[in-house]
Design an enzyme around this catalytic site. Structure first.
Site, PDB file in Angstrom:
ATOM      1  N   LYS A  80       0.870  -1.180   0.000  1.00 17.53           N
ATOM      2  CA  LYS A  80       0.000   0.000   0.000  1.00 17.53           C
ATOM      3  C   LYS A  80       0.903   1.224   0.000  1.00 17.53           C
ATOM      4  O   LYS A  80       2.066   1.148   0.409  1.00 17.53           O
ATOM      5  CB  LYS A  80      -0.870  -0.007   1.277  1.00 17.53           C
ATOM      6  CG  LYS A  80      -2.116   0.824   1.189  1.00 17.53           C
ATOM      7  CD  LYS A  80      -3.311   0.081   0.647  1.00 17.53           C
ATOM      8  CE  LYS A  80      -4.495   1.011   0.538  1.00 17.53           C
ATOM      9  NZ  LYS A  80      -5.685   0.361  -0.002  1.00 17.53           N
ATOM     10  N   GLY A 180     -20.227   7.250   4.686  1.00 18.38           N
ATOM     11  CA  GLY A 180     -19.322   7.608   3.595  1.00 18.38           C
ATOM     12  C   GLY A 180     -19.962   7.363   2.246  1.00 18.38           C
ATOM     13  O   GLY A 180     -20.302   6.232   1.889  1.00 18.38           O
ATOM     14  N   GLY A 182     -18.616   8.050  -0.827  1.00 18.69           N
ATOM     15  CA  GLY A 182     -17.587   8.272  -1.839  1.00 18.69           C
ATOM     16  C   GLY A 182     -17.773   7.255  -2.956  1.00 18.69           C
ATOM     17  O   GLY A 182     -18.892   6.816  -3.254  1.00 18.69           O
ATOM     18  N   VAL A 184     -16.968   4.029  -3.219  1.00 16.31           N
ATOM     19  CA  VAL A 184     -17.558   2.751  -2.808  1.00 16.31           C
ATOM     20  C   VAL A 184     -18.974   2.962  -2.283  1.00 16.31           C
ATOM     21  O   VAL A 184     -19.913   2.265  -2.683  1.00 16.31           O
ATOM     22  CB  VAL A 184     -16.678   2.065  -1.724  1.00 16.31           C
ATOM     23  CG1 VAL A 184     -17.339   0.800  -1.211  1.00 16.31           C
ATOM     24  CG2 VAL A 184     -15.294   1.762  -2.270  1.00 16.31           C
TER      25      VAL A 184
HETATM   26  P1  NAD Z   1     -13.591   8.064  -1.336  1.00 11.82           P
HETATM   27  O1  NAD Z   1     -12.520   9.035  -1.037  1.00 11.82           O
HETATM   28  O2  NAD Z   1     -14.160   8.042  -2.698  1.00 11.82           O
HETATM   29  O3  NAD Z   1     -14.800   8.240  -0.314  1.00 11.82           O
HETATM   30  C1  NAD Z   1     -14.669   8.359   1.057  1.00 11.82           C
HETATM   31  C2  NAD Z   1     -15.878   9.177   1.488  1.00 11.82           C
HETATM   32  O4  NAD Z   1     -15.969   9.125   2.906  1.00 11.82           O
HETATM   33  C3  NAD Z   1     -15.803  10.647   1.086  1.00 11.82           C
HETATM   34  O5  NAD Z   1     -16.998  11.025   0.431  1.00 11.82           O
HETATM   35  C4  NAD Z   1     -15.630  11.368   2.427  1.00 11.82           C
HETATM   36  O6  NAD Z   1     -16.250  12.645   2.446  1.00 11.82           O
HETATM   37  C5  NAD Z   1     -16.327  10.407   3.362  1.00 11.82           C
HETATM   38  N1  NAD Z   1     -15.927  10.512   4.759  1.00 11.82           N
HETATM   39  C6  NAD Z   1     -14.674  10.652   5.272  1.00 11.82           C
HETATM   40  N2  NAD Z   1     -14.738  10.698   6.616  1.00 11.82           N
HETATM   41  C7  NAD Z   1     -16.047  10.571   6.949  1.00 11.82           C
HETATM   42  C8  NAD Z   1     -16.761  10.531   8.177  1.00 11.82           C
HETATM   43  N3  NAD Z   1     -16.140  10.647   9.351  1.00 11.82           N
HETATM   44  N4  NAD Z   1     -18.104  10.371   8.149  1.00 11.82           N
HETATM   45  C9  NAD Z   1     -18.761  10.245   6.979  1.00 11.82           C
HETATM   46  N5  NAD Z   1     -18.139  10.306   5.781  1.00 11.82           N
HETATM   47  C10 NAD Z   1     -16.801  10.446   5.775  1.00 11.82           C
HETATM   48  O7  NAD Z   1     -12.995   6.616  -0.926  1.00 11.82           O
HETATM   49  P2  NAD Z   1     -13.521   5.188  -1.401  1.00 11.82           P
HETATM   50  O8  NAD Z   1     -12.685   4.751  -2.553  1.00 11.82           O
HETATM   51  O9  NAD Z   1     -14.999   5.192  -1.475  1.00 11.82           O
HETATM   52  O10 NAD Z   1     -13.036   4.303  -0.166  1.00 11.82           O
HETATM   53  C11 NAD Z   1     -13.802   4.255   1.033  1.00 11.82           C
HETATM   54  C12 NAD Z   1     -13.198   3.202   1.959  1.00 11.82           C
HETATM   55  O11 NAD Z   1     -13.219   1.933   1.312  1.00 11.82           O
HETATM   56  C13 NAD Z   1     -11.743   3.443   2.345  1.00 11.82           C
HETATM   57  O12 NAD Z   1     -11.524   2.968   3.651  1.00 11.82           O
HETATM   58  C14 NAD Z   1     -10.972   2.594   1.358  1.00 11.82           C
HETATM   59  O13 NAD Z   1      -9.685   2.245   1.828  1.00 11.82           O
HETATM   60  C15 NAD Z   1     -11.889   1.395   1.268  1.00 11.82           C
HETATM   61  N6  NAD Z   1     -11.727   0.626   0.048  1.00 11.82           N
HETATM   62  C16 NAD Z   1     -11.911   1.217  -1.152  1.00 11.82           C
HETATM   63  C17 NAD Z   1     -11.781   0.453  -2.309  1.00 11.82           C
HETATM   64  C18 NAD Z   1     -12.037   1.044  -3.673  1.00 11.82           C
HETATM   65  O14 NAD Z   1     -12.197   0.248  -4.629  1.00 11.82           O
HETATM   66  N7  NAD Z   1     -12.130   2.352  -3.831  1.00 11.82           N
HETATM   67  C19 NAD Z   1     -11.423  -0.905  -2.213  1.00 11.82           C
HETATM   68  C20 NAD Z   1     -11.265  -1.487  -0.946  1.00 11.82           C
HETATM   69  C21 NAD Z   1     -11.413  -0.704   0.183  1.00 11.82           C
END
Ligand code: NAD
Length: 353
Positions: A80, A180, A182, A184
């Site tokens: 990572k 969240g 975002g 995902v």
């Molecule tokens: P992202 O940056 O697109 O979205 C994260 C979202 O969470 C943002 O909209 C942010 O505003 C919100 N957020 C942050 N802190 C917050 C809080 N305290 N309360 C509510 N909302 C909050 O990221 P993502 O790609 O959607 O990833 C989300 C999680 O999933 C992360 O932990 C990431 O490591 C994990 N993950 C992602 C993937 C992937 O394919 N993108 C794969 C495996 C794991």
């Protein structure tokens, strides 16, 4: 922080510090274990409060990737990277080229991809300087943003948890709180909406939650209350550490199953605390493996149907982990850790012979 002590504690192989003053890049790449294959894991861009926080994050995340790849049956190790700073101020083509050169210098021991605050257009710029990158759209084998697959796996993982806990995999009319919205979270909300679940959401961005409300009619909850919502299932899809001594006593859900990495602040302590409250926890690196399964598919020539089928298998994997945990009086995270460690140990033995 005693860095060498920290990396040896969980068996990390290598930690690489990147500093490009000219382009403002400060990053750390962690390679946890390459027994099963080259390490693969996304790059997170976050404004960490200090270096220690960033190092701890990358150490925990890279270890999770080793276990995730092992359980998903992939010939990949765990790695990572984290970039430290404010994404909106620092992002530029030169910045990502600089990061790409650091990744390239590791000659394939680490393969990068998207994570929090890294979008496809960013990773495409990284790919202009290294071939050790997946989740791109500017190469013939590229599959782009992995988050729809992560969400698909989480969706099927939620179904597996519902089947285990409630006796039915249907999510219709179940109340599900998504933390969240975002990459995902939004994909997951879409799938839950089509399943006719009752969804409530929280995000740091009011714009985003408003969009979710307009598009799917979801209920919006404040960010400090989402974990304590009166619901059936809590799906953390923001950052790690949300399951801790402050939040666990307030949780009303019977299942926790979401996409965020490292949801348990202290893996053992907080898994025990959830179990005492009779809350079923789906180990995060098992349920959120869909994105990894999808990008790993790029390495052998991308096949979307296969990536989809393999992602949906998370349903069976989780069911089997819940069943083993019950049979052996283990917590689900212990059952999955033991399985991952067994796979890696067997491979190590095979390599020695
Ligand atoms: P992202 O940056 O697109 O979205 C994260 C979202 O969470 C943002 O909209 C942010 O505003 C919100 N957020 C942050 N802190 C917050 C809080 N305290 N309360 C509510 N909302 C909050 O990221 P993502 O790609 O959607 O990833 C989300 C999680 O999933 C992360 O932990 C990431 O490591 C994990 N993950 C992602 C993937 C992937 O394919 N993108 C794969 C495996 C794991």
């Amino acid at each position: 922080m005693n860095i060498l002590h920290s990396i040896s504690q969980h068996g990390h192989e290598q930690l690489v510090f990147c500093n490009d003053k000219k382009n403002g890049l400060k990053a750390v790449i962690a390679i946890h274990d390459t027994t099963l294959g080259p390490s693969l894991g996304g790059c997170r861009f976050w404004d960490y409060k200090d270096e220690n926080e960033a190092i701890l994050d990358v150490l925990r995340l890279s270890r999770g990737m080793t276990y995730k790849a092992a359980i998903a049956g992939l010939n990949l190790g765990g790695g990572k990277s984290v970039i430290i700073g404010q994404p909106e101020k620092l992002k530029s083509r030169k910045f990502f080229h600089s990061f790409g050169k650091y990744v390239d210098s590791l000659a394939g021991r680490y393969i990068t991809a998207e994570d929090v605050n890294i979008r496809v257009e960013d990773i495409n710029m990284v790919a202009e300087k290294t071939s050790h990158v997946v989740g791109v759209t500017n190469s013939p084998n590229g599959s782009g943003d992995p988050s729809p697959f992560t969400a698909l796996g989480v969706f099927w993982g939620i179904k597996a948890a519902a089947k285990h806990k409630f006796g039915t995999e249907s999510l219709e009319n179940l109340k599900i709180a998504v933390q969240g919205c975002g990459a995902v979270g939004q994909n997951l909300i879409n799938l839950l909406h089509h399943e006719k679940a009752k969804v409530c959401v929280a995000d740091l961005s009011e714009d985003t939650t408003r969009k979710m409300k307009d598009r799917y009619g979801v209920q919006v909850v404040s960010i400090d209350k989402i974990h304590a919502t009166d619901c059936d299932i809590f799906a953390p899809c923001a950052l790690g550490g949300i399951l801790n001594s402050n939040t666990i006593p307030e949780i009303k859900a019977k299942i926790i199953a979401g996409g965020a990495n490292n949801q348990l602040l202290d893996e053992k302590l907080h898994a025990i605390a959830l179990n005492k409250r009779n809350i079923l926890f789906a180990p995060d690196y098992v349920i959120n493996a869909g994105g990894l399964i999808n990008v790993a598919n790029e390495l052998g020539g991308y096949n979307k149907d296969k990536a989809t089928k393999d992602t949906i298998k998370i349903y069976e994997t989780l069911q089997s982990i819940f069943a083993t945990a019950e049979k052996k009086s283990l917590l689900p995270f212990e059952a999955s850790n033991l399985l991952a460690e067994k796979i890696i140990t067997e491979k190590k033995k095979e390599k020695q012979n």
